[in-house]
Design a protein around this motif. Sequence first.
Motif, PDB file in Angstrom:
ATOM      1  N   GLU A  82      12.748  49.556  39.701  1.00 30.33           N
ATOM      2  CA  GLU A  82      12.262  48.420  40.493  1.00 30.33           C
ATOM      3  C   GLU A  82      11.764  48.819  41.880  1.00 30.33           C
ATOM      4  O   GLU A  82      11.186  47.994  42.590  1.00 30.33           O
ATOM      5  N   ARG A  83      11.965  50.069  42.271  1.00 29.05           N
ATOM      6  CA  ARG A  83      11.548  50.508  43.602  1.00 29.05           C
ATOM      7  C   ARG A  83      10.081  50.950  43.652  1.00 29.05           C
ATOM      8  O   ARG A  83       9.535  51.150  44.737  1.00 29.05           O
ATOM      9  N   LEU A 126       6.226  47.551  39.671  1.00 29.68           N
ATOM     10  CA  LEU A 126       6.284  46.135  40.036  1.00 29.68           C
ATOM     11  C   LEU A 126       4.952  45.438  39.799  1.00 29.68           C
ATOM     12  O   LEU A 126       4.905  44.258  39.444  1.00 29.68           O
ATOM     13  N   THR A 178      18.074  50.908  36.270  1.00 26.83           N
ATOM     14  CA  THR A 178      17.895  50.023  37.413  1.00 26.83           C
ATOM     15  C   THR A 178      19.220  49.847  38.135  1.00 26.83           C
ATOM     16  O   THR A 178      20.278  50.221  37.628  1.00 26.83           O
ATOM     17  N   SER A 193      19.939  45.018  42.387  1.00 29.07           N
ATOM     18  CA  SER A 193      18.598  44.482  42.165  1.00 29.07           C
ATOM     19  C   SER A 193      18.610  43.422  41.073  1.00 29.07           C
ATOM     20  O   SER A 193      17.967  42.379  41.189  1.00 29.07           O
ATOM     21  N   VAL A 200      11.783  41.133  42.844  1.00 27.07           N
ATOM     22  CA  VAL A 200      12.441  42.212  42.112  1.00 27.07           C
ATOM     23  C   VAL A 200      13.316  41.647  41.004  1.00 27.07           C
ATOM     24  O   VAL A 200      13.326  42.159  39.871  1.00 27.07           O
ATOM     25  N   LYS A 201      14.028  40.568  41.278  1.00 28.76           N
ATOM     26  CA  LYS A 201      14.912  39.971  40.283  1.00 28.76           C
ATOM     27  C   LYS A 201      14.128  39.492  39.067  1.00 28.76           C
ATOM     28  O   LYS A 201      14.511  39.741  37.918  1.00 28.76           O
ATOM     29  N   PHE A 242      11.123  40.491  38.137  1.00 32.19           N
ATOM     30  CA  PHE A 242      10.549  41.671  37.476  1.00 32.19           C
ATOM     31  C   PHE A 242      11.557  42.275  36.505  1.00 32.19           C
ATOM     32  O   PHE A 242      11.236  42.570  35.343  1.00 32.19           O
ATOM     33  N   LEU A 243      12.795  42.437  36.967  1.00 32.82           N
ATOM     34  CA  LEU A 243      13.824  43.028  36.115  1.00 32.82           C
ATOM     35  C   LEU A 243      14.215  42.091  34.978  1.00 32.82           C
ATOM     36  O   LEU A 243      14.507  42.551  33.860  1.00 32.82           O
TER      37      LEU A 243
END
Length: 211
Positions: free
Chosen positions: A114-115, A120, A138, A142, A151-152, A154-155
Amino acid sequence: RCFGQDDILNSCCLCGIQPFALHNDLCRVSIQIHHTVRISLRKNQILHCKRGEALVHSSFAALEEKLESGWLATMNDTDYVLVEFGPMETFPYVRNAMEDLFSLGYKPILAHVERFECMLADADHVKQLHDMGCMIQTNASSVAGDYGLKVKWFLKKLLKRHLVDFVGTDSHDLTRRKPEMKKCAETIRKVCEPEYADALLYGNAKKILLK
């Protein structure tokens, strides 16, 4: 970093290479003492891992030699290698580096997916790596939403597509960055079916660390 047995099994972030910077003359390498990890797991001890950093030439010949000699640690003496890149690396660069690691006979685990801006921006980039055989890790914080909704979500998208293999605490100490998994585990249990949730939180890491 300090780990108890449960945190080790719930965290893939025990050793790795970071970042994999072939376009630089040198790359930074993180080494963790994985033999101690294995012994401590068997004895159910609390473990303190010392982390060393070194500068090495970034050629693949040198990298292969370091890995084969044990100077760089793989995950529990397996072919798995935890790899971290700079957050602004391009996707072609990451993909090519992963392909090169495969060509050396290693199985890369991409840390902190996620970084990376390139991930992303397009979750299909993660799928491409996963389809190649890369495993994806991950951070628990996050998943829990500590780094914002972008980010949340996306994951969450990756989790629904089964594109994450490991969740790690990324713990650095017991105060500022604690080894906390509860909030993340609760989120994963809501998003994922039970079998996949168990694999993420325990099963996949167990297969590597308790071979």
